[in-house]
Design an enzyme around this catalytic site. Sequence first.
Site, PDB file in Angstrom:
ATOM      1  NE  ARG A   1      -4.076  -1.876   2.051  1.00 35.06           N
ATOM      2  CZ  ARG A   1      -5.056  -1.960   2.927  1.00 35.06           C
ATOM      3  NH1 ARG A   1      -5.060  -1.194   3.990  1.00 35.06           N
ATOM      4  NH2 ARG A   1      -6.036  -2.807   2.738  1.00 35.06           N
TER       5      ARG A   1
ATOM      6  CG  ASP B   1     -14.109   6.331   7.145  1.00 36.60           C
ATOM      7  OD1 ASP B   1     -14.749   5.265   7.264  1.00 36.60           O
ATOM      8  OD2 ASP B   1     -12.866   6.367   7.000  1.00 36.60           O
TER       9      ASP B   1
HETATM   10  C1  LIG Z   1     -14.018  -2.025   6.896  1.00 36.97           C
HETATM   11  S1  LIG Z   1     -14.641  -0.379   6.882  1.00 36.97           S
HETATM   12  C2  LIG Z   1     -16.255  -0.599   7.602  1.00 36.97           C
HETATM   13  C3  LIG Z   1     -17.326   0.173   6.852  1.00 36.97           C
HETATM   14  C4  LIG Z   1     -18.749  -0.047   7.356  1.00 36.97           C
HETATM   15  N1  LIG Z   1     -18.907   0.368   8.714  1.00 36.97           N
HETATM   16  C5  LIG Z   1     -19.161  -1.489   7.214  1.00 36.97           C
HETATM   17  O1  LIG Z   1     -19.296  -2.224   8.185  1.00 36.97           O
HETATM   18  O2  LIG Z   1     -19.365  -1.917   6.067  1.00 36.97           O
HETATM   19  C6  LIG Z   1     -13.719   0.369   8.216  1.00 36.97           C
HETATM   20  C7  LIG Z   1     -13.662   1.885   8.110  1.00 36.97           C
HETATM   21  O3  LIG Z   1     -13.175   2.408   9.348  1.00 36.97           O
HETATM   22  C8  LIG Z   1     -12.421   3.577   9.054  1.00 36.97           C
HETATM   23  N2  LIG Z   1     -11.543   3.896  10.189  1.00 36.97           N
HETATM   24  C9  LIG Z   1     -10.443   3.235  10.631  1.00 36.97           C
HETATM   25  N3  LIG Z   1      -9.912   3.847  11.694  1.00 36.97           N
HETATM   26  C10 LIG Z   1     -10.686   4.931  11.957  1.00 36.97           C
HETATM   27  C11 LIG Z   1     -10.646   5.961  12.926  1.00 36.97           C
HETATM   28  N4  LIG Z   1      -9.694   6.021  13.872  1.00 36.97           N
HETATM   29  N5  LIG Z   1     -11.608   6.913  12.892  1.00 36.97           N
HETATM   30  C12 LIG Z   1     -12.591   6.877  11.951  1.00 36.97           C
HETATM   31  N6  LIG Z   1     -12.668   5.928  11.004  1.00 36.97           N
HETATM   32  C13 LIG Z   1     -11.736   4.954  10.992  1.00 36.97           C
HETATM   33  C14 LIG Z   1     -11.671   3.215   7.776  1.00 36.97           C
HETATM   34  O4  LIG Z   1     -11.243   4.354   7.076  1.00 36.97           O
HETATM   35  C15 LIG Z   1     -12.720   2.387   7.030  1.00 36.97           C
HETATM   36  O5  LIG Z   1     -13.400   3.151   6.070  1.00 36.97           O
END
Ligand SMILES: C[S@@+](CC[C@H](N)C(=O)[O-])C[C@H]1O[C@@H](n2cnc3c(N)ncnc32)[C@H](O)[C@@H]1O
Length: 289
Positions: A54, A158
Amino acid sequence: MTQSQKNLVFVPPNVATMGGIPMSTKEFMFFKELIENLIGINLTEQKLTLVQSRLGRRMRELGFDSYKQYIDLLQNDPMGREVTHFINALTTNKTEFFRENAHFDYLKNYLTDMFHHQTCYLWSAACSNGSEVYTLNIICEELKRDYPHFDYRILGSDIDTQMLQKASSGIYHKTELVGLPPLYLSHYFERGLKQHSGTYRFRTDMRHKLKFKNCNLVDDNDNFSFQFDVIFLRNVLIYFSKDTITKVIEKMWRHLKPNGILFIGHSENLHGLSHRFEAVGSSVYRAKK
Ligand SMILES: C[S@@+](CC[C@H](N)C(=O)[O-])C[C@H]1O[C@@H](n2cnc3c(N)ncnc32)[C@H](O)[C@@H]1O
């Protein structure tokens, strides 16, 4: 020329670097600590190849050929511009419409019982590209047809700015809409024409109750002037350490109204915060206040 050297002549130039530039343990530890301090993501050593690939992509964009150059840039980045790219590169954004669908059935019943005459405040707290947010939007609009006095507001947040941009556009390729019932596709989306063929956009007249915001779950400085009735915090806790999970769940508790509902991913758990929450369904919790 040996046989293996002959074979190499035909390897396209990008294939040799596909896995990224080899990363030393020291370099990996720098990136691991930085991402954990910034957004709580806990990278185990098994993730080295993933990080390599990445960050390799980002370094190619910058024309860098060593991690030292990239580390120097991150360390001398007062405006935080590269840090934003760094975060975007290391988040995992997998999501889909109506993911873990049983949660939306639970939500429909909950809203029907509780909210026909009130405004419900919902938060999708790690919303990725917005699929979860628009799913909530559809659920609320459907309910509004049956209960015209029902009202709602949805916040999608996010840490990943690229995902938030996509979420705000509401535009998805048809391959990203797997899971969306065809009836909802035809009712809530407009089909892209000509150069936009193959894409669908969530109807703009249907999304005036939505807002998107860049929010860091591990940051304590969110200043919401109200509390939420419903929080979706799904499939993000898996990336955090136990301590970070505890901190983030405490924060969700503070942002929920008494008896507000928290949804987490089916493979996640609250790590001992049972004094704050009562389980009311599969990966669904009610805030005790
Ligand atoms: C796998 S996705 C989940 C999306 C959705 N909630 C679902 O279940 O389909 C995880 C998301 O968490 C976000 N994320 C990770 N760490 C974070 C943080 N500290 N604060 C806010 N968002 C975060 C990532 O950018 C990513 O878009």
